[in-house]
Structure formats: C-alpha cells, structure tokens
Design an enzyme around this catalytic site. Structure first.
Site, PDB file in Angstrom:
ATOM      1  N   HIS A  59       0.880  -1.121   0.037  1.00 52.52           N
ATOM      2  CA  HIS A  59      -0.113   0.184   0.021  1.00 52.52           C
ATOM      3  C   HIS A  59       0.776   1.209   0.159  1.00 52.52           C
ATOM      4  O   HIS A  59       0.669   2.131  -0.770  1.00 52.52           O
ATOM      5  CB  HIS A  59      -0.850   0.066   1.303  1.00 52.52           C
ATOM      6  CG  HIS A  59      -1.639   1.273   1.286  1.00 52.52           C
ATOM      7  ND1 HIS A  59      -3.069   1.298   1.036  1.00 52.52           N
ATOM      8  CD2 HIS A  59      -1.390   2.626   1.814  1.00 52.52           C
ATOM      9  CE1 HIS A  59      -3.454   2.587   1.423  1.00 52.52           C
ATOM     10  NE2 HIS A  59      -2.599   3.273   1.825  1.00 52.52           N
ATOM     11  N   GLU A  60       1.708   1.237   0.840  1.00 56.79           N
ATOM     12  CA  GLU A  60       2.591   2.339   1.125  1.00 56.79           C
ATOM     13  C   GLU A  60       3.753   2.814  -0.028  1.00 56.79           C
ATOM     14  O   GLU A  60       3.771   3.957  -0.668  1.00 56.79           O
ATOM     15  CB  GLU A  60       3.483   2.462   2.386  1.00 56.79           C
ATOM     16  CG  GLU A  60       2.725   2.361   3.560  1.00 56.79           C
ATOM     17  CD  GLU A  60       1.713   3.421   3.721  1.00 56.79           C
ATOM     18  OE1 GLU A  60       2.030   4.559   3.237  1.00 56.79           O
ATOM     19  OE2 GLU A  60       0.808   3.484   4.333  1.00 56.79           O
ATOM     20  N   HIS A  96       1.894   4.344  -3.008  1.00 55.50           N
ATOM     21  CA  HIS A  96       1.808   5.770  -2.961  1.00 55.50           C
ATOM     22  C   HIS A  96       2.751   6.533  -3.883  1.00 55.50           C
ATOM     23  O   HIS A  96       2.788   7.488  -4.447  1.00 55.50           O
ATOM     24  CB  HIS A  96       1.749   6.275  -1.644  1.00 55.50           C
ATOM     25  CG  HIS A  96       0.409   6.159  -1.062  1.00 55.50           C
ATOM     26  ND1 HIS A  96      -0.670   6.680  -1.419  1.00 55.50           N
ATOM     27  CD2 HIS A  96      -0.212   5.673   0.261  1.00 55.50           C
ATOM     28  CE1 HIS A  96      -1.666   6.411  -0.478  1.00 55.50           C
ATOM     29  NE2 HIS A  96      -1.361   5.778   0.340  1.00 55.50           N
ATOM     30  N   TYR A 148      -3.938  14.389  -2.814  1.00 59.28           N
ATOM     31  CA  TYR A 148      -4.263  13.581  -1.806  1.00 59.28           C
ATOM     32  C   TYR A 148      -5.612  14.302  -0.881  1.00 59.28           C
ATOM     33  O   TYR A 148      -5.325  14.649   0.335  1.00 59.28           O
ATOM     34  CB  TYR A 148      -3.115  13.395  -0.830  1.00 59.28           C
ATOM     35  CG  TYR A 148      -3.220  12.211   0.110  1.00 59.28           C
ATOM     36  CD1 TYR A 148      -3.514  10.729  -0.222  1.00 59.28           C
ATOM     37  CD2 TYR A 148      -3.211  12.469   1.683  1.00 59.28           C
ATOM     38  CE1 TYR A 148      -3.393   9.668   0.515  1.00 59.28           C
ATOM     39  CE2 TYR A 148      -3.293  11.060   2.224  1.00 59.28           C
ATOM     40  CZ  TYR A 148      -3.632   9.988   1.826  1.00 59.28           C
ATOM     41  OH  TYR A 148      -3.555   8.835   2.728  1.00 59.28           O
ATOM     42  N   GLU A 199      -5.983   6.674  -2.309  1.00 63.33           N
ATOM     43  CA  GLU A 199      -5.925   5.598  -1.308  1.00 63.33           C
ATOM     44  C   GLU A 199      -6.419   4.130  -1.835  1.00 63.33           C
ATOM     45  O   GLU A 199      -5.851   3.017  -1.533  1.00 63.33           O
ATOM     46  CB  GLU A 199      -6.880   5.893  -0.255  1.00 63.33           C
ATOM     47  CG  GLU A 199      -6.238   6.649   0.980  1.00 63.33           C
ATOM     48  CD  GLU A 199      -5.091   5.957   1.603  1.00 63.33           C
ATOM     49  OE1 GLU A 199      -5.473   4.864   1.991  1.00 63.33           O
ATOM     50  OE2 GLU A 199      -3.940   6.379   1.490  1.00 63.33           O
ATOM     51  N   ASP A 228      -9.753  13.777   8.003  1.00 59.35           N
ATOM     52  CA  ASP A 228      -9.044  12.511   7.043  1.00 59.35           C
ATOM     53  C   ASP A 228      -8.760  13.265   5.541  1.00 59.35           C
ATOM     54  O   ASP A 228      -9.009  12.435   4.459  1.00 59.35           O
ATOM     55  CB  ASP A 228      -9.861  11.207   7.127  1.00 59.35           C
ATOM     56  CG  ASP A 228      -9.299  10.129   6.337  1.00 59.35           C
ATOM     57  OD1 ASP A 228      -8.034  10.103   6.230  1.00 59.35           O
ATOM     58  OD2 ASP A 228      -9.844   9.441   5.723  1.00 59.35           O
ATOM     59  N   HIS A 240      -9.511   7.879   3.649  1.00 54.29           N
ATOM     60  CA  HIS A 240      -9.526   6.492   4.132  1.00 54.29           C
ATOM     61  C   HIS A 240     -10.870   6.236   4.202  1.00 54.29           C
ATOM     62  O   HIS A 240     -10.958   4.875   4.595  1.00 54.29           O
ATOM     63  CB  HIS A 240      -8.534   6.358   5.392  1.00 54.29           C
ATOM     64  CG  HIS A 240      -7.203   6.714   5.225  1.00 54.29           C
ATOM     65  ND1 HIS A 240      -6.642   8.028   5.489  1.00 54.29           N
ATOM     66  CD2 HIS A 240      -6.168   5.986   4.921  1.00 54.29           C
ATOM     67  CE1 HIS A 240      -5.471   7.819   5.242  1.00 54.29           C
ATOM     68  NE2 HIS A 240      -5.074   6.657   4.964  1.00 54.29           N
TER      69      HIS A 240
HETATM   70 ZN    ZN Z   1      -2.401   5.098   2.219  1.00 55.66          ZN
END
Ligand code: ZN
Length: 372
Positions: A166-167, A170, A181, A190, A263, A268
C-alpha cells in the site's frame, strides 16, 4: 521531476487516532497525540525531501533495498542495518521490511514490468523502530517508515505485506498520475494503494480471488482490539468496531459517500466504495486478481488519470481500458461496468463501444499530468 504532491500517506487514519486520543486510557491518549504530531512532522518534511534530492544510481530491473534502524529515535533514516546481498538481520522487523519491500518490487516487476517506484530502479529504503511505540507506518515521499506499535492496540507494522505494498504504491502514484491527496481524488489515491497492496500479498502467497481475505492490515491489531484489520475490501465498513479505535467508517456504495473535512476529506473512508468495486470485478474476472482486473486497474492508473481525477473518471477509464485490452462490448468490459454499477457509478453507454476515430479518448480529469 515535476511538482510532487505533499501528503500524509500513513496506514492509520487520523479518525482512528483521534478516537484513540479521546477514548483511550492515559497512555493511549498520549501515544495517539504523539503519533498525530509525528505524522504531521513527517508530512511537513515531504516537500524538502523532493527538493533537489537526486535518486540513488539506478540499476535497471534489479532490486535495491536498504533497511535502517531508528533505534526508537525520530531522526531519519537512522543506522543502516541491512542491504541487498548483505548479512541477514536477526531483527524480525528489519527482515520483514526487507522481504516486504522485495515482494512489492517483484510484484510490479514480474506482473507489470515496472522497475521500482519510479520505473527507473529507485532504491527502496525503509526505517524500522521509528519512535517509541509509534502507532503508524507511512510513505514519507522518499522512504518507508515503520513504528513498533504500542503492543496493546497495534503490533508491529511490518507484519502485513499488504501494508508495505500500500505505502510503496503511493510512491508509484506520485510518479504516474500524481493524484492529489484530498477528497474524492485522495480516496482514489488510497484505493489504488489498497488494490496494489492486496495484489502484492495475493501474488506473494499465490492466492486466488477466492483464497484471499481481502483485508488490508490484517494482524496489526493487538489482542484486546475488536477488529480483524484496518480495512475490508470485500465488505467495507466491517473491519473493526472497538470502544477505543471506533467503528470502521467505510461506505461500500455511493449512496453512503461520507462528506467530511476530516481525514483530508475522507480519503481513507470513501476509498471503500472503489475497493468494493475492485473486489467485485476481480472476483468475477479471476482466478488471480492481478491477471485481468489488476492489469486494467494498473494501466488505467498509469496512463489515464490526471492529478484531479474523481471516482467517475476512474470508473469510466477502467471500462475504456477493459474495452481496449479485451474488446469493446465483450465479457471483461461488461463485468467491469457491472462492478461499477453495483457501487453506484454506472458507465455511460457510449463507453461500451469502440471509439469511432483512431484518436483515442482524452485523459480522465481536469488537470494535465505533471510528472514524467
Ligand atoms: Zn495510504
């Protein structure tokens, strides 16, 4: 290199940390506040990382990983403890960060022919043991950062390879569509990371669409937490329901889209709608998510998005990609369109036919791509 977006690409969203800061015991409240402030500091550092920092020397299609140990401090990157081809560490977090980033590299290389985050062999750096009981993991624009967790609410963040995937995804988004974002676009950002993360895990474990649990961050919660994972792609909104962490707020359909300033505008949260569509499409296109559905998603994210693309832009663009790759009006394209319809993002009928001219279709969204 272009104008890199600035964002907090962390695993644990602010709404969960804020709930923890309000409802946890005295230690948990303190830790949540610390995690929130460190996350903000790391975010502020992102722009600096990208100003004039040259990439490490690129070696085409070869993994280049480095793991650093912050030793409980908060300065990055820390001490170099494991390198490509070097001695294997005895520290489980070091090994997991090393193996996890290797799994991500291998997935994108073998499945999509991509050479690391920038497609030019960028070195994959990770720092473990960041801070004391740091309840988060993140991509700071240049490298991965993993906290140990507090041991009660969260365990170590290196343990789920879907989180590592996931990271690092990005990072790939930064170098391709450069999606902002914020709001709908941020939730799309996301989603692309969640879809990438689950595919990395499924590929590593050779899991079919029916073998996979479709959870992101499974096993991260401590033993007392009422929850299975951070997010469920199969059933968004059902991953956890805990007095300290709150309830999983993800919707699974556009009718339940959450409008919030929290957020980054629910990045998310509303990603659940897109996650559900990917699960639905991949499940019917199987047997392995990355072969058909993943290819459509990756190519759409790489070639057809702009920094402000929204949900409908992405949905429409995947339907067009499906038509281009597997035939307009064919079974694959219909299944993708049906998945989007089921989450409230129906496809305009015209997209199910091949374009009349040979000029192709315009990019989806409002702003021209500024990266690469
Ligand atoms: Zn993320």
């Amino acid at each position: 290199m272009g104008n890199i977006q600035q964002s907090t690409c962390s695993v644990i969203p602010q709404h969960m940390l804020r709930h923890m800061a309000l409802h946890g015991d005295v230690h948990q409240r303190k830790r949540a506040a610390e995690t929130l402030s460190h996350t903000a500091l790391l975010t502020a550092g992102r722009a600096a990382f990208f100003r004039g920092v040259p990439h490490a020397a690129a070696v085409p299609h070869e993994k280049q990983r480095r793991i650093f140990d912050a030793g409980g401090e908060t300065s990055l990157p820390g001490m170099l403890v494991m390198t490509e081809g070097g001695t294997r560490s005895t520290d489980i977090e070091v090994r997991e960060a090393f193996d996890g980033s290797g799994a991500v590299y291998d997935f994108f290389d073998k499945v999509f022919g991509r050479d690391s985050i920038d497609d030019r062999g960028m070195q994959l750096d990770s720092t473990v043991h960041y801070g004391v009981h740091f309840d988060n993991a993140m991509w700071n624009g240049k490298q991965m950062v993993f906290g140990d967790g507090d041991g009660k609410l969260f365990k170590r963040f290196t343990s789920d390879v879907a989180i590592v995937g996931h990271e690092l995804a990005h990072g790939i988004t930064q170098y391709t569509s450069a999606l902002k974002y914020q709001g709908e676009t941020g939730a799309l950002n996301e989603h692309i990371s969640d879809a990438s993360g689950i595919m990395v895990k499924q590929f590593l474990l050779n899991q079919s669409v029916t073998d996979s649990d479709w959870y992101i961050g499974v096993g991260l919660f401590g033993p007392g937490v009422h929850g299975i994972a951070i997010r469920s792609m199969m059933h968004p909104g059902t991953a956890y329901d805990d007095p300290i962490l709150g309830k999983d707020p993800q919707p699974a359909h556009m009718r339940d889209y959450v409008r919030t300033s929290d957020d980054n505008g629910g990045v998310h949260i509303n990603s659940g709608i897109l996650n559900r569509a990917f699960f639905l499409a991949a499940s019917r296109l199987g047997p392995f998510s990355w072969v058909i559905a993943g290819k459509i998603w990756y190519e759409t994210a790489k070639f057809k998005l702009r920094p402000r693309s929204g949900f409908q832009d992405f949905a429409n663009a995947t339907v067009i990609t499906a038509g281009e790759k597997f035939g307009f009006g064919g079974a694959v394209q219909r299944i993708v369109a049906e998945a989007w319809a089921k989450v409230g993002l129906p496809t305009p009928p015209g997209l199910m036919q091949a374009p009349a001219s040979g000029l192709g279709r315009p990019l989806a969204g409002k702003t021209a791509a500024i990266i690469n």
